[in-house]
Design a protein around this motif. Structure first.
Motif, PDB file in Angstrom:
ATOM      1  N   GLU A 118       0.774  -1.209   0.051  1.00 16.04           N
ATOM      2  CA  GLU A 118      -0.002  -0.006   0.174  1.00 16.04           C
ATOM      3  C   GLU A 118       0.889   1.244  -0.009  1.00 16.04           C
ATOM      4  OE1 GLU A 118      -3.205   2.054   3.337  1.00 16.04           O
ATOM      5  OE2 GLU A 118      -2.077   0.193   3.850  1.00 16.04           O
ATOM      6  N   GLU A 133      -3.715 -11.501   2.938  1.00 10.58           N
ATOM      7  CA  GLU A 133      -5.058 -10.943   3.001  1.00 10.58           C
ATOM      8  C   GLU A 133      -4.855  -9.457   3.273  1.00 10.58           C
ATOM      9  OE1 GLU A 133      -9.333 -11.378   4.936  1.00 10.58           O
ATOM     10  OE2 GLU A 133      -7.952 -12.715   4.849  1.00 10.58           O
ATOM     11  N   GLN A 134      -4.134  -9.397   4.530  1.00  9.67           N
ATOM     12  CA  GLN A 134      -3.941  -7.781   4.692  1.00  9.67           C
ATOM     13  C   GLN A 134      -3.317  -7.020   3.707  1.00  9.67           C
ATOM     14  OE1 GLN A 134      -2.738  -7.177   9.023  1.00  9.67           O
ATOM     15  NE2 GLN A 134      -3.089  -9.345   9.444  1.00  9.67           N
ATOM     16  N   ARG A 172      -5.870  -6.575   0.958  1.00 10.55           N
ATOM     17  CA  ARG A 172      -6.828  -5.545   1.246  1.00 10.55           C
ATOM     18  C   ARG A 172      -6.223  -3.921   1.399  1.00 10.55           C
ATOM     19  NH1 ARG A 172     -11.599  -7.530   2.261  1.00 10.55           N
ATOM     20  NH2 ARG A 172     -12.011  -9.796   2.957  1.00 10.55           N
ATOM     21  N   ARG A 173      -5.048  -3.938   2.002  1.00 13.97           N
ATOM     22  CA  ARG A 173      -4.598  -2.602   2.264  1.00 13.97           C
ATOM     23  C   ARG A 173      -4.273  -1.826   0.925  1.00 13.97           C
ATOM     24  NH1 ARG A 173      -5.986  -0.834   7.169  1.00 13.97           N
ATOM     25  NH2 ARG A 173      -5.078  -2.077   8.689  1.00 13.97           N
ATOM     26  N   ALA A 204      -5.596  -2.606  -1.879  1.00 15.00           N
ATOM     27  CA  ALA A 204      -6.778  -2.282  -2.823  1.00 15.00           C
ATOM     28  C   ALA A 204      -7.768  -1.115  -2.308  1.00 15.00           C
ATOM     29  CB  ALA A 204      -7.850  -3.523  -2.664  1.00 15.00           C
ATOM     30  N   ASP A 205      -7.134  -0.379  -1.130  1.00 12.52           N
ATOM     31  CA  ASP A 205      -7.893   0.666  -0.699  1.00 12.52           C
ATOM     32  C   ASP A 205      -7.108   1.861  -1.181  1.00 12.52           C
ATOM     33  OD1 ASP A 205      -9.765   1.946   1.323  1.00 12.52           O
ATOM     34  OD2 ASP A 205      -8.017   2.458   2.651  1.00 12.52           O
ATOM     35  N   LEU A 244     -10.045 -13.312  -2.265  1.00 16.07           N
ATOM     36  CA  LEU A 244     -10.093 -12.037  -2.160  1.00 16.07           C
ATOM     37  C   LEU A 244     -10.280 -11.544  -3.627  1.00 16.07           C
ATOM     38  CD1 LEU A 244      -7.044 -11.718   0.067  1.00 16.07           C
ATOM     39  CD2 LEU A 244      -9.180 -10.643   0.641  1.00 16.07           C
ATOM     40  N   GLU A 273     -13.997 -11.261  -4.223  1.00 21.74           N
ATOM     41  CA  GLU A 273     -14.600 -10.341  -3.429  1.00 21.74           C
ATOM     42  C   GLU A 273     -14.440  -9.059  -3.701  1.00 21.74           C
ATOM     43  OE1 GLU A 273     -14.171  -8.277   1.171  1.00 21.74           O
ATOM     44  OE2 GLU A 273     -13.310 -10.159   0.777  1.00 21.74           O
ATOM     45  N   LEU A 274     -13.173  -8.543  -4.102  1.00 22.19           N
ATOM     46  CA  LEU A 274     -12.588  -7.537  -4.338  1.00 22.19           C
ATOM     47  C   LEU A 274     -12.676  -6.702  -5.861  1.00 22.19           C
ATOM     48  CD1 LEU A 274      -9.570  -7.338  -1.823  1.00 22.19           C
ATOM     49  CD2 LEU A 274     -11.925  -6.198  -1.711  1.00 22.19           C
ATOM     50  N   ARG A 332      -6.542   4.377   7.513  1.00 23.93           N
ATOM     51  CA  ARG A 332      -6.162   4.499   6.132  1.00 23.93           C
ATOM     52  C   ARG A 332      -4.921   4.967   5.877  1.00 23.93           C
ATOM     53  NH1 ARG A 332     -10.106   6.835   1.918  1.00 23.93           N
ATOM     54  NH2 ARG A 332      -8.958   5.184   0.682  1.00 23.93           N
TER      55      ARG A 332
END
Length: 432
Positions: free
Chosen positions: A241, A280-281, A284-285, A287-288, A336, A339-340, A384
């Motif tokens: 990220e 996963e973390q 997800r990070r 993808a934010d 993921l 989902e994403l 964030r």
């Protein structure tokens, strides 16, 4: 203006053949390739990144082997059978600690691959031939100049091809131009993180952010992040990220995409039992971040233990093991991706940290550096990860507005960050 960011995130893998690693190009077995692609499609991947070995395709500067080029085309076509798009890397170059430079640029024929006119002519010929092989194949996503070619340009490579910043840019402009004339799809170049973290590296952040159709980053936490913060620490699971946000700071256009083209879970520094959670973390990070275009995981299959002399980290990076069994990381990746991929794209973080680009700063951006530490603290505080603004651009009101930045914080080495609102008007938006 229409945004360059595609509404759906891409999820893919860097394809490492299950049998024979990249040496599989020596005696290509399309049945094995199809077996691998079927397994990759089962991970919900929509694309693969492909690595033909440069010295096998062009063993002599005047010989671009028709059979090798045909093999590349057949592998691309095999991917299409499983609804997989393909990005092809050209100048391979370097993979997993091994170099694959052709004999016509080494030892008795030693030539600097970035500046020597003879070497450049050979590279251009290769790009044109590869582009011709890829044209007309609808599942070609694009072409990348090569895998982390910047590692040849400076130490710590044991036999560097030294260049300066101007020569690095000249090489990129020249070869990206040839690739764009020759090949379909996205034309990109890839660097390992010395571009962002090491002042010795002549390939600069602005080269990554200005050359090519998307900015490409490679995130590896064995660079000191996991050793310092722990495998599941914020400085590790947010490293991808962070690199995406750091890269975007150099963009002249707010909607230029960033492709997280390599990221993996190295079990030498991340506990094996934590690898799926790390994945996963990390995903997800990353993808934010709204400018993210896609995530291409390293890698599809583990390196077989029968393959010798690899660094230990390389053997366990696959989402599928050497026997073809999907690992916990592979199952988590598939979940993921489902989902994403179609999830609404996030709004940008309204907070940005100011990076002083008016002086040498790259070491401060690396894990453990003052800027990296401040970014991680701000990310943990706000939930964030903040955006990054260059000090040289902090008065560009139009760019700040387009990026959705409402508040900027200045980083003082060892002293945290101080904040100021973005008020509009160049002087008003500067730091106190």
């Amino acid at each position: 203006m229409t945004s360059q960011i595609h509404p759906a995130l891409r999820f893919g893998v860097n394809y490492t053949p299950r049998s024979g690693w990249f040496h599989a190009w020596l005696d290509l077995d399309l049945d094995e390739v199809r077996r691998d692609f079927e397994a990759i499609a089962g991970l919900e991947a929509d694309h693969v990144r492909l690595f033909p070995l440069w010295h096998l395709v062009q063993p002599n500067r005047g010989l671009l082997r028709p059979a090798a080029l045909a093999d590349i085309g057949e592998v691309v076509d095999a991917a299409a059978e499983f609804d997989l798009d393909v990005n092809v890397d050209a100048l391979q170059g370097h993979l997993s600690s091994f170099d694959f430079l052709p004999a016509w640029v080494t030892t008795w024929h030693e030539r600097n691959i970035f500046t020597d006119p003879v070497a450049l002519a050979g590279e251009e010929a290769y790009l044109r031939a590869l582009g011709e092989a890829l044209r007309g194949r609808p599942n070609v996503m694009g072409l990348t100049l090569g895998n982390e070619v910047n590692q040849f340009a400076a130490r710590p490579h044991p036999h560097p091809h030294p260049i300066d910043e101007a020569q690095a840019e000249e090489w990129l402009v020249r070869l990206l131009g040839v690739a764009r004339e020759s090949a379909p799809g996205l034309i990109t170049h890839a660097a390992y993180d010395a571009t962002w973290y090491d002042e010795r590296q002549p390939f600069l952040p602005r080269h990554a952010a200005e050359q090519g159709d998307e900015t490409v980053v490679h995130s590896w936490v064995f660079n000191g992040a996991a050793q310092r913060y722990g495998g599941l620490g914020a400085g590790s699971v947010r490293h991808g990220e962070y690199l995406v946000q750091l890269a975007a700071a150099w963009h002249a256009l707010a909607d230029r995409p960033v492709w997280l083209q390599e990221v993996g879970a190295p079990v030498t520094v991340v506990d094996r039992d934590d690898a799926a959670d790390f994945l996963e973390q990390t995903v997800r990070r990353a993808a934010d971040v709204p400018v993210l275009s896609g995530i291409t995981w390293w890698c599809s299959h583990d390196v077989a233990r029968s393959m010798l002399d690899f660094p230990p980290v390389e053997y366990d990076l696959g989402l599928i093991d050497e026997d073809g069994v999907v690992k916990p990381t592979g199952r988590r990746f598939a979940e993921l991706a489902r989902e994403l991929r179609g999830a609404p794209r996030p709004a940008p973080s309204p907070v940005a940290l100011v990076l002083d680009d008016t002086r040498p700063h790259r070491a401060e951006c690396a894990p453990g550096g003052a800027f990296f530490e401040a970014w991680v603290r701000a990310a943990e505080r706000d939930g964030r990860g903040p955006q990054v603004v260059l000090a040289s651009r902090q008065a560009d009101d139009a760019l700040l507005a387009a990026r959705g930045i409402e508040r900027m914080e200045r980083v003082d080495a060892g002293a945290g960050a101080t904040a100021a609102p973005v008020l509009g008007g160049g002087a008003a938006a500067t730091m106190p």
